[in-house]
Write a protein that holds these residues in place. Structure first.
Motif, mmCIF file in Angstrom:
data_model
loop_
_atom_site.group_PDB
_atom_site.id
_atom_site.type_symbol
_atom_site.label_atom_id
_atom_site.label_comp_id
_atom_site.label_asym_id
_atom_site.label_seq_id
_atom_site.Cartn_x
_atom_site.Cartn_y
_atom_site.Cartn_z
ATOM 1 N N ASP A 1 0.833 -1.208 0.000
ATOM 2 C CA ASP A 1 0.000 0.000 0.000
ATOM 3 C C ASP A 1 0.865 1.255 0.000
ATOM 4 O O ASP A 1 0.541 2.236 -0.677
ATOM 5 N N GLU A 2 1.980 1.207 0.732
ATOM 6 C CA GLU A 2 2.875 2.361 0.797
ATOM 7 C C GLU A 2 3.507 2.651 -0.564
ATOM 8 O O GLU A 2 3.600 3.807 -0.990
ATOM 9 N N ALA A 3 3.943 1.592 -1.253
ATOM 10 C CA ALA A 3 4.546 1.775 -2.575
ATOM 11 C C ALA A 3 3.512 2.277 -3.571
ATOM 12 O O ALA A 3 3.787 3.175 -4.372
ATOM 13 N N ARG A 4 2.300 1.716 -3.513
ATOM 14 C CA ARG A 4 1.218 2.156 -4.418
ATOM 15 C C ARG A 4 0.928 3.640 -4.199
ATOM 16 O O ARG A 4 0.779 4.404 -5.149
ATOM 17 N N GLU A 5 0.877 4.050 -2.938
ATOM 18 C CA GLU A 5 0.623 5.458 -2.610
ATOM 19 C C GLU A 5 1.743 6.351 -3.154
ATOM 20 O O GLU A 5 1.489 7.404 -3.733
ATOM 21 N N ARG A 6 2.972 5.911 -2.968
ATOM 22 C CA ARG A 6 4.115 6.702 -3.445
ATOM 23 C C ARG A 6 4.082 6.851 -4.962
ATOM 24 O O ARG A 6 4.354 7.932 -5.500
ATOM 25 N N ILE A 7 3.739 5.790 -5.644
ATOM 26 C CA ILE A 7 3.696 5.809 -7.111
ATOM 27 C C ILE A 7 2.541 6.678 -7.607
ATOM 28 O O ILE A 7 2.725 7.523 -8.479
ATOM 29 N N THR A 8 1.359 6.478 -7.044
ATOM 30 C CA THR A 8 0.177 7.175 -7.560
ATOM 31 C C THR A 8 0.102 8.644 -7.170
ATOM 32 O O THR A 8 -0.629 9.407 -7.806
#
Length: 84
Positions: A50-57
């Protein structure tokens, strides 16, 4: 340059419209890059936290997103995207 009180309303509206369109294009491009990263990682079977998805999006830096797209093609883990 004339003050905004002296400029015709059409000129002012055009300026704001052009700025809005440019910003919209940039935001759309960033969303497309983020989607490409997530699709590539998913297609390669990599887990995206979830953290990586947030950083990317939420990233709006097109150069950074392009770097991550390239890294997504060869990354062994999602965290590899963010390594320097």
């Amino acid at each position: 340059m004339k003050s905004s009180a002296e400029l015709p309303l059409g000129f002012i509206a055009t300026e704001f419209l052009e700025r809005g369109v440019a910003r919209g294009r940039k935001e759309g491009e960033a969303k497309g890059e983020a989607k490409a990263i997530l699709l590539m990682l998913s297609a390669r079977g990599l887990t995206v936290s979830d953290e990586a998805r947030e950083r990317i999006t939420t990233c709006e830096d097109l150069d950074q997103l392009e770097t991550w797209v390239r890294r997504a093609a060869t990354a062994e883990t999602t965290e590899d995207l963010f390594s320097t």
